[in-house]
Scaffold this motif. Structure first.
Motif, short mmCIF file in Angstrom:
data_model
loop_
_atom_site.label_atom_id
_atom_site.label_comp_id
_atom_site.label_asym_id
_atom_site.label_seq_id
_atom_site.Cartn_x
_atom_site.Cartn_y
_atom_site.Cartn_z
N MET A 23 -0.45 -12.41 12.17
CA MET A 23 -1.17 -12.65 10.92
C MET A 23 -2.65 -12.35 11.10
SD MET A 23 1.25 -13.64 9.01
CE MET A 23 2.88 -14.32 9.17
N LEU A 24 -3.25 -11.78 10.07
CA LEU A 24 -4.68 -11.50 10.07
C LEU A 24 -5.37 -12.36 9.02
CD1 LEU A 24 -4.82 -7.59 10.31
CD2 LEU A 24 -5.02 -9.27 12.15
N ASN A 25 -6.52 -12.88 9.37
CA ASN A 25 -7.34 -13.62 8.41
C ASN A 25 -8.36 -12.67 7.79
OD1 ASN A 25 -6.06 -16.12 8.94
ND2 ASN A 25 -7.32 -16.37 10.78
N ASP A 26 -9.07 -13.15 6.79
CA ASP A 26 -10.10 -12.35 6.14
C ASP A 26 -11.08 -11.81 7.18
OD1 ASP A 26 -9.05 -12.74 3.60
OD2 ASP A 26 -10.30 -14.50 3.21
N GLY A 27 -11.37 -10.53 7.07
CA GLY A 27 -12.33 -9.88 7.96
C GLY A 27 -11.72 -9.24 9.19
N ASP A 59 5.48 -18.72 6.15
CA ASP A 59 6.29 -18.30 5.01
C ASP A 59 6.11 -16.81 4.72
OD1 ASP A 59 4.01 -18.01 3.36
OD2 ASP A 59 4.16 -20.08 2.67
N TYR A 60 6.96 -16.32 3.87
CA TYR A 60 7.01 -14.89 3.56
C TYR A 60 5.69 -14.41 2.96
CZ TYR A 60 9.87 -10.72 2.84
OH TYR A 60 10.42 -9.47 2.93
N GLN A 61 5.08 -15.23 2.15
CA GLN A 61 3.82 -14.84 1.51
C GLN A 61 2.73 -14.59 2.54
OE1 GLN A 61 3.51 -14.11 -1.84
NE2 GLN A 61 1.59 -13.20 -1.09
N ASP A 62 2.76 -15.32 3.66
CA ASP A 62 1.79 -15.06 4.73
C ASP A 62 1.89 -13.62 5.21
OD1 ASP A 62 0.85 -17.70 4.75
OD2 ASP A 62 2.33 -18.32 6.24
N ARG A 63 3.11 -13.13 5.35
CA ARG A 63 3.33 -11.76 5.80
C ARG A 63 2.81 -10.76 4.77
NH1 ARG A 63 5.80 -11.22 10.40
NH2 ARG A 63 6.87 -13.01 11.25
N LEU A 64 3.13 -11.02 3.51
CA LEU A 64 2.65 -10.13 2.44
C LEU A 64 1.13 -10.13 2.36
CD1 LEU A 64 5.28 -10.98 -0.31
CD2 LEU A 64 5.18 -8.90 1.10
N ASP A 65 0.52 -11.30 2.56
CA ASP A 65 -0.94 -11.39 2.54
C ASP A 65 -1.56 -10.56 3.65
OD1 ASP A 65 -0.74 -13.09 0.35
OD2 ASP A 65 -1.13 -14.92 1.54
N THR A 66 -0.96 -10.60 4.84
CA THR A 66 -1.48 -9.79 5.95
C THR A 66 -1.38 -8.31 5.62
OG1 THR A 66 -1.14 -11.44 7.66
CG2 THR A 66 -1.09 -9.15 8.38
#
Length: 174
Positions: A23-27, A59-66
């Protein structure tokens, strides 16, 4: 920052770079882009409906957000999934549908076949029918015609005939 330095070193040799870092965070995606990263691999792993059966840490949304962060930073997306984890054919179709319905198809779509590891919850999972794997590759090719469909994990266990069928079905590379 340490990974960004590694990316710069790889790029200095003239090679393309691809990283798998979770997972990647902002930036983070921007830092990797500025270092010269070409591709970021972050698999969806499964269809949304099956995801909770095999993954409980996020959760799945974490993957989509990355994936959205990667794409937003201008880095090419490498995203696929794992088949043979006990999912149904409709789950495999759901994974490919999810990938094909992203705002832009991934440039690279790795299709991984489960590699069973002793001591893990899926160690006794039955082998996926080889033709089901080939169908998955073929559907990926149809749904994402400009993407590079890649044979990834599990290919070592495939015989020559299965490799050949996967290429005829639309795989581009290993």
């Amino acid at each position: 920052e340490a990974v960004a330095e590694l990316v710069k070193t790889v790029k200095a040799t003239g090679l393309e770079s691809c990283a798998t870092l979770g997972m990647l965070n902002d930036g983070h995606a921007e830092t990797l882009r500025d270092a010269g990263l070409d591709y970021y691999n972050h698999n969806l792993d499964s269809a949304p409906d099956f995801y909770g059966e095999v993954i409980t840490t996020r959760d799945y949304q974490d993957r989509l957000d990355t994936l959205e962060r990667v794409r937003g930073a201008g880095v090419k997306v490498c995203s696929g999934g794992i088949v043979g984890m006990g999912e149904k054919q409709t789950d495999r179709a759901g994974l490919l549908q999810q990938l094909a319905n992203l705002p832009q198809h991934p440039e690279s779509v790795p299709i991984n076949m489960l590699v069973r590891v002793t001591g893990t919850p899926l160690e006794n999972e039955a082998d996926l029918d080889p033709f089901e794997f080939i169908r998955t590759v073929a559907v990926a090719r149809i749904l994402m015609p400009a993407s590079h469909v890649r044979l990834s994990a599990g290919r070592e266990e495939m015989n020559e005939q299965m490799h050949a069928l996967a290429y005829f079905a639309g795989a581009n590379s290993i």
